[in-house]
Write an enzyme that holds these catalytic residues in place. Structure first.
Site, PDB file in Angstrom:
ATOM      1  N   ASP A 191      -4.626  -0.574  -5.820  1.00  0.00           N
ATOM      2  CA  ASP A 191      -5.050  -0.904  -4.459  1.00  0.00           C
ATOM      3  C   ASP A 191      -6.539  -1.265  -4.410  1.00  0.00           C
ATOM      4  O   ASP A 191      -7.407  -0.422  -4.165  1.00  0.00           O
ATOM      5  CB  ASP A 191      -4.738   0.291  -3.548  1.00  0.00           C
ATOM      6  N   ARG A 226       0.849  -1.199   0.000  1.00  0.00           N
ATOM      7  CA  ARG A 226       0.000   0.000   0.000  1.00  0.00           C
ATOM      8  C   ARG A 226       0.879   1.241   0.000  1.00  0.00           C
ATOM      9  O   ARG A 226       0.950   1.996   0.966  1.00  0.00           O
ATOM     10  CB  ARG A 226      -0.967  -0.071   1.161  1.00  0.00           C
ATOM     11  N   GLN A 261      -0.781   2.801  -5.712  1.00  0.00           N
ATOM     12  CA  GLN A 261      -2.131   3.261  -5.346  1.00  0.00           C
ATOM     13  C   GLN A 261      -3.195   2.889  -6.384  1.00  0.00           C
ATOM     14  O   GLN A 261      -4.304   2.504  -6.025  1.00  0.00           O
ATOM     15  CB  GLN A 261      -2.117   4.770  -5.168  1.00  0.00           C
ATOM     16  N   SER A 271      -8.533  -0.881  -1.080  1.00  0.00           N
ATOM     17  CA  SER A 271      -9.094   0.458  -0.870  1.00  0.00           C
ATOM     18  C   SER A 271     -10.308   0.714  -1.749  1.00  0.00           C
ATOM     19  O   SER A 271     -11.315   1.250  -1.285  1.00  0.00           O
ATOM     20  CB  SER A 271      -8.036   1.539  -1.150  1.00  0.00           C
ATOM     21  N   TYR A 303      -1.223  -0.321   9.449  1.00  0.00           N
ATOM     22  CA  TYR A 303      -2.345  -1.026  10.072  1.00  0.00           C
ATOM     23  C   TYR A 303      -2.268  -0.907  11.594  1.00  0.00           C
ATOM     24  O   TYR A 303      -1.221  -0.599  12.158  1.00  0.00           O
ATOM     25  CB  TYR A 303      -2.312  -2.513   9.688  1.00  0.00           C
TER      26      TYR A 303
HETATM   27  P1  NAD Z   1      -8.371  -2.321   7.870  1.00  0.00           P
HETATM   28  O1  NAD Z   1      -9.524  -2.676   6.999  1.00  0.00           O
HETATM   29  O2  NAD Z   1      -7.329  -3.337   8.108  1.00  0.00           O
HETATM   30  O3  NAD Z   1      -8.943  -1.857   9.308  1.00  0.00           O
HETATM   31  C1  NAD Z   1      -9.956  -0.887   9.410  1.00  0.00           C
HETATM   32  C2  NAD Z   1      -9.671   0.030  10.576  1.00  0.00           C
HETATM   33  O4  NAD Z   1      -9.914  -0.640  11.808  1.00  0.00           O
HETATM   34  C3  NAD Z   1      -8.231   0.541  10.659  1.00  0.00           C
HETATM   35  O5  NAD Z   1      -8.257   1.948  10.581  1.00  0.00           O
HETATM   36  C4  NAD Z   1      -7.756   0.039  12.021  1.00  0.00           C
HETATM   37  O6  NAD Z   1      -6.892   0.962  12.668  1.00  0.00           O
HETATM   38  C5  NAD Z   1      -9.057  -0.085  12.774  1.00  0.00           C
HETATM   39  N1  NAD Z   1      -9.031  -0.940  13.974  1.00  0.00           N
HETATM   40  C6  NAD Z   1      -8.387  -2.108  14.200  1.00  0.00           C
HETATM   41  N2  NAD Z   1      -8.646  -2.581  15.438  1.00  0.00           N
HETATM   42  C7  NAD Z   1      -9.501  -1.679  16.021  1.00  0.00           C
HETATM   43  C8  NAD Z   1     -10.154  -1.609  17.289  1.00  0.00           C
HETATM   44  N3  NAD Z   1      -9.978  -2.533  18.213  1.00  0.00           N
HETATM   45  N4  NAD Z   1     -10.964  -0.546  17.535  1.00  0.00           N
HETATM   46  C9  NAD Z   1     -11.148   0.413  16.598  1.00  0.00           C
HETATM   47  N5  NAD Z   1     -10.574   0.399  15.378  1.00  0.00           N
HETATM   48  C10 NAD Z   1      -9.754  -0.628  15.093  1.00  0.00           C
HETATM   49  O7  NAD Z   1      -7.678  -0.980   7.382  1.00  0.00           O
HETATM   50  P2  NAD Z   1      -7.687  -0.254   5.963  1.00  0.00           P
HETATM   51  O8  NAD Z   1      -8.919   0.522   5.777  1.00  0.00           O
HETATM   52  O9  NAD Z   1      -7.353  -1.258   4.930  1.00  0.00           O
HETATM   53  O10 NAD Z   1      -6.500   0.794   6.121  1.00  0.00           O
HETATM   54  C11 NAD Z   1      -5.353   0.506   6.889  1.00  0.00           C
HETATM   55  C12 NAD Z   1      -4.284   1.557   6.714  1.00  0.00           C
HETATM   56  O11 NAD Z   1      -3.739   1.541   5.408  1.00  0.00           O
HETATM   57  C13 NAD Z   1      -4.711   2.966   6.973  1.00  0.00           C
HETATM   58  O12 NAD Z   1      -3.682   3.601   7.693  1.00  0.00           O
HETATM   59  C14 NAD Z   1      -4.772   3.581   5.633  1.00  0.00           C
HETATM   60  O13 NAD Z   1      -4.611   4.983   5.687  1.00  0.00           O
HETATM   61  C15 NAD Z   1      -3.613   2.894   4.968  1.00  0.00           C
HETATM   62  N6  NAD Z   1      -3.712   2.958   3.528  1.00  0.00           N
HETATM   63  C16 NAD Z   1      -2.644   3.454   2.815  1.00  0.00           C
HETATM   64  C17 NAD Z   1      -2.726   3.534   1.447  1.00  0.00           C
HETATM   65  C18 NAD Z   1      -1.593   4.076   0.625  1.00  0.00           C
HETATM   66  O14 NAD Z   1      -0.690   4.674   1.141  1.00  0.00           O
HETATM   67  N7  NAD Z   1      -1.611   3.881  -0.671  1.00  0.00           N
HETATM   68  C19 NAD Z   1      -3.846   3.108   0.789  1.00  0.00           C
HETATM   69  C20 NAD Z   1      -4.903   2.597   1.542  1.00  0.00           C
HETATM   70  C21 NAD Z   1      -4.813   2.519   2.910  1.00  0.00           C
END
Ligand code: NAD
Length: 364
Positions: free
Chosen positions: A129, A121, A126, A132, A226
């Site tokens: 992805d 990621r 991007q 996302s 994460y």
């Molecule tokens: P995910 O689907 O794995 O998790 C969803 C959310 O649940 C996360 O924000 C996580 O912090 C939260 N979570 C986990 N345990 C929890 C708890 N006990 N209580 C409350 N919340 C909890 O995550 P995602 O949506 O796939 O995204 C993960 C990360 O990846 C984020 O930081 C996002 O910004 C990043 N990301 C980066 C890029 C990039 O740079 N290209 C693209 C997409 C996502």
């Protein structure tokens, strides 16, 4: 390079891996594309549109015999894997962190498999992805499902018959799906609060016009961005804090996840029972067991007058746009793996090496 797209066979899967618009772009970039007749029909794409875009249409799944690459949404069944010639490139959601048997089958068959979940990621990747792109659709649809079920209007309304207070919504987990859920609930007029264990997201939550709910539970962010798993003590603390606060909300959307692990259990049934009758919980983590104790994956149930929606695969319910976005992710990966339509796998490249889950000549 010839890419084949077959009808999806996983139960309830309506999406398609390539849409006509992307087929035409791939053709322009030097790829040949074969589409099984009817592959796009459940997502709203006709065979005629594929033909006009330059795809060859095949009557059945035998189309894969002449293909160098198979693009799918969900992973293939054990029988389907056996029908794939050794050396075929496979692209799809292959569940590499939890489906060890499925990955072993692909390796045994000599398939060069790229899992959409394993694409790094990073900014460079991007456009590929798919986690996302599909989470964006799921976050939106979760709010729409909640709005359909809740017995209240989302926006504040001032009418001759009196003033209606807006829905109060809570989004737990402010990753990609959670942030989209916040934005969608705000657009519908709800007053939104959100919570995540990664403190870094507070600013993003507030920039969408939601209030950050402080439950006093925080974890470190892993290198991939994460959340790390909570300790049992932290989990108990979070459950107790949520039980206190949850009766304030009419709609709760939970999206909390830790990759490769069962979903953290955040909402005990005792907290559901404290919510007002007519309230709704949408559990986006239902597929990995659910954030709410009362969730039944794949079902919508009622508990003490509260609707708990455990419907899985929400992107498939909006198959047209989910497929359109997914198709762009797949075609960006294809063009990365095969610039000018010729397969040129560079194992020193972090996207190619990171996404491949059955690297040829390795036991990885
Ligand atoms: P995910 O689907 O794995 O998790 C969803 C959310 O649940 C996360 O924000 C996580 O912090 C939260 N979570 C986990 N345990 C929890 C708890 N006990 N209580 C409350 N919340 C909890 O995550 P995602 O949506 O796939 O995204 C993960 C990360 O990846 C984020 O930081 C996002 O910004 C990043 N990301 C980066 C890029 C990039 O740079 N290209 C693209 C997409 C996502």
């Amino acid at each position: 390079m010839r890419v084949a797209v077959l009808r999806e066979t996983a139960p309830g899967e309506r999406r398609v891996a390539l849409v006509p618009d992307t087929v035409s772009k791939l053709r322009g970039a030097g790829f040949e594309v074969t589409i099984e007749r009817g592959a796009g029909s459940q997502a709203g794409f006709t065979d005629e549109e594929y033909a006009t875009a330059g795809a060859e249409l095949a009557d059945d799944a035998t189309a894969i015999s002449g293909a160098d690459c198979i693009a799918r949404v969900a992973g293939p069944s054990a029988t389907e894997v056996l029908s794939m010639p050794s050396g075929t490139v496979l692209i799809g959601f292959l569940d590499p962190l939890t489906d060890a048997d499925g990955i072993a089958r692909l390796r045994q068959q000599g398939i060069v498999a790229f899992a959409m979940e394993s694409i790094p990621r990073t900014t460079r990747a991007q456009s590929m992805d798919a986690l996302s792109s599909q989470a964006t659709v799921a976050g939106y649809k979760a709010v729409v499902l909640a709005a359909d079920r809740v017995q209240r209007l989302f926006p504040m309304l001032m009418t001759a018959a009196g003033t209606i207070a807006p829905v109060r919504a809570l989004v737990i987990g402010a990753g990609v799906a959670g942030l989209q859920a916040i934005a969608t609930a705000r657009r519908l007029g709800a007053v939104v609060s959100a919570f995540d264990v990664r403190p870094a997201v507070q600013e993003q939550v507030e920039s969408l016009g939601a209030a950050f709910l402080d439950l006093g539970v925080r974890t470190e962010e892993t290198a991939g961005g994460y959340a790390s798993e909570l300790t049992p003590e932290q989990q108990a603390q979070q459950q107790a804090a949520l039980e206190e606060r949850i009766p304030e909300f009419d709609v709760v959307i939970t999206t909390a996840a830790i990759p490769g692990r069962p979903a953290p259990r955040l909402i005990p049934s005792s907290a559901v029972e404290r919510m007002r009758p007519g309230s709704v919980i949408v559990d986006l983590a239902a597929e990995t067991g659910g954030n709410c104790e009362a969730t039944v994956p794949g079902e919508v149930i009622e508990r003490a007058g509260v609707t708990v929606i455990g419907t899985t695969n929400l992107p498939s319910l909006m198959a047209y746009h989910s497929s359109q976005l997914y198709s762009r992710n797949v075609s960006a990966l294809l063009m990365h793996l095969a610039p000018s339509g010729e397969l040129a796998l560079d194992w020193d490249d972090e996207i190619t090496a990171g996404a491949c889950v059955t690297k040829p000549g390795s036991s990885e």
